[in-house]
Design an enzyme around this catalytic site. Structure first.
Site, PDB file in Angstrom:
ATOM      1  N   CYS A 116       9.873  12.436   6.233  1.00 29.38           N
ATOM      2  CA  CYS A 116      10.011  11.639   4.999  1.00 29.38           C
ATOM      3  C   CYS A 116      11.232  12.038   4.184  1.00 29.38           C
ATOM      4  CB  CYS A 116       8.746  11.759   4.157  1.00 29.38           C
ATOM      5  SG  CYS A 116       7.302  11.164   5.037  1.00 29.38           S
ATOM      6  N   HIS A 257      10.619   9.620  -2.799  1.00 30.01           N
ATOM      7  CA  HIS A 257       9.861   9.206  -1.620  1.00 30.01           C
ATOM      8  C   HIS A 257       8.490   8.729  -2.105  1.00 30.01           C
ATOM      9  CE1 HIS A 257       7.696   9.116   2.021  1.00 30.01           C
ATOM     10  NE2 HIS A 257       7.080  10.263   1.850  1.00 30.01           N
ATOM     11  N   ASN A 287       3.027   4.808   2.066  1.00 32.34           N
ATOM     12  CA  ASN A 287       4.078   5.764   2.420  1.00 32.34           C
ATOM     13  C   ASN A 287       4.730   5.308   3.732  1.00 32.34           C
ATOM     14  OD1 ASN A 287       5.498   7.929   3.494  1.00 32.34           O
ATOM     15  ND2 ASN A 287       3.974   9.469   2.934  1.00 32.34           N
TER      16      ASN A 287
END
Ligand code: ACO
Length: 332
Positions: A116, A257, A287
């Site tokens: 990520c 993020h 996500n």
């Protein structure tokens, strides 16, 4: 500005997501969960999932084409394509396939993986090639189809993730708009979040064995990752701001993020950045790993929220563990 006098501008963004949306009510038919639990603990309401026939290169190429169009360049102008992903269509790399699909034969293309944090690590990697004068026009894509590797029986993790792609064009520029960065890694916490290779022993000739396994689904210690993010992300942003000679009060947008709304809120609070400056679209996408930052950036730019010259503090964090921040201004 560096010694060679080459600055960096971010001149275009684009994104693409699969058509299929799955909301929290639908997920409660897959695992024992509820819309109320997912919404209050994470802020996520739905996620886009790639169907079984879909591939990463399709959404990545679409995001790339949108970014190239916004930047006002042609694919043939590209010198370099970096694909940040943990879920390539091909473990040998998917970037070259994207290079072919978008028609950028001059560009060298490669994949890079930092989970990520991949997009932020990719931004800094691209910047090195531009600052040294080697390349002028770089396409950076963050794209992931984590649904391929999610354990759909684990309610602690499967509710979090979605699929998507985002891209930016970074160009050599007289004015330097990449103001500061800081990257970090800590392998001691590697086991907190993994998509590990699972070896299966196969004997090919007498006494000689090789491993013929596959990857096993994502495992995550949610609490540990949460604690890590809330502590380390403000620190790394503060370091990057220091390098940019800025304070958090001078930031127009906090672009993190998109893992969990509670993480976004806690980081903003620690940095004393108002909630009205926090970019958030995770309610709609969950996500999306390396895609989440460029996907949120692109939406905010196209909605007219982020304007030319705005100062953005961006940070990624995730498996590795890895984390990092960049401070940049949008546009030339
Ligand atoms: N639905 C209902 N109940 C659930 C669910 C669910 N989907 N998931 C967990 N629970 C239960 C647990 O079993 C637990 O029950 P128990 O108390 O009876 O044992 C209870 O809810 C509380 O669980 P916690 O783990 O304490 O919940 P928490 O408040 O920590 O939230 C969460 C969990 C949302 C995962 C949070 O820890 C988090 O967001 N962590 C960060 C995760 C993350 O961002 N990961 C991605 C990093 S990026 C990358 O590199 C891919």
């Amino acid at each position: 500005m560096n010694q060679l006098g080459i600055g960096i501008a971010i001149t275009g963004s684009g994104s693409a997501t699969p058509d299929v949306a799955v909301d929290n009510y639908q997920l409660s038919q897959v695992v024992e969960t509820s819309d109320e639990w997912i919404t209050t603990r994470t802020g996520i309401r739905q996620r886009r999932l790639m169907d079984a026939q879909g591939c990463l290169s399709a959404i990545a190429s679409q995001a790339a084409q949108n970014a190239i169009a916004m930047a006002g360049i042609k694919p043939t102008d590209l010198d370099l394509i970096i694909l940040a992903t943990s879920t390539p269509d091909d473990l040998f790399g998917t970037a070259s396939n994207i290079q072919h699909q978008i028609g950028a034969p001059q560009a060298v293309a490669f994949d890079m993986t930092a989970a990520c944090s991949g997009f932020i690590f990719g931004m800094v990697t691209a910047a090195q090639f531009i600052r040294t004068g080697v390349y002028s026009n770089v396409l950076l894509i963050g794209a992931d189809i984590l649904s391929r590797w999610v354990d759909w029986s684990d309610r602690g993790s499967c509710v979090l993730f979605g699929d998507g792609a985002g891209a930016i064009v970074m160009q050599a520029n007289e004015c330097d708009r990449l103001l500061g960065f800081e990257l970090r890694s800590d392998g001691t916490l590697n086991k907190s979040l993994q998509l590990p290779y699972n070896a299966q022993v196969k004997e090919i000739v007498n006494g000689v064995t090789v491993s013929q396994g596959t990857y096993q689904p994502i495992t995550m210690n949610g609490k540990e990752i949460y604690r890590f993010a809330v502590q380390k992300v403000p620190e790394v942003i503060e370091k990057a701001l220091f390098r940019a000679n800025l304070t958090s009060g001078e930031v127009d947008w906090l672009l993190l993020h998109q893992a969990n709304q509670r993480i976004l809120d806690a980081v903003a609070q620690r940095l004393k950045i108002g909630a009205d400056k926090v970019i958030s679209n995770l309610a709609n996408y969950g996500n999306t790993s390396a895609a989440s930052i460029p996907l949120a950036l692109d939406e905010a730019v196209r909605q007219g929220k982020i304007q030319a010259g705005d100062t953005i503090a961006s940070a990624g964090f995730g498996a590795g563990l890895t984390w990092g921040a960049t401070i940049f201004q949008w546009g030339r």
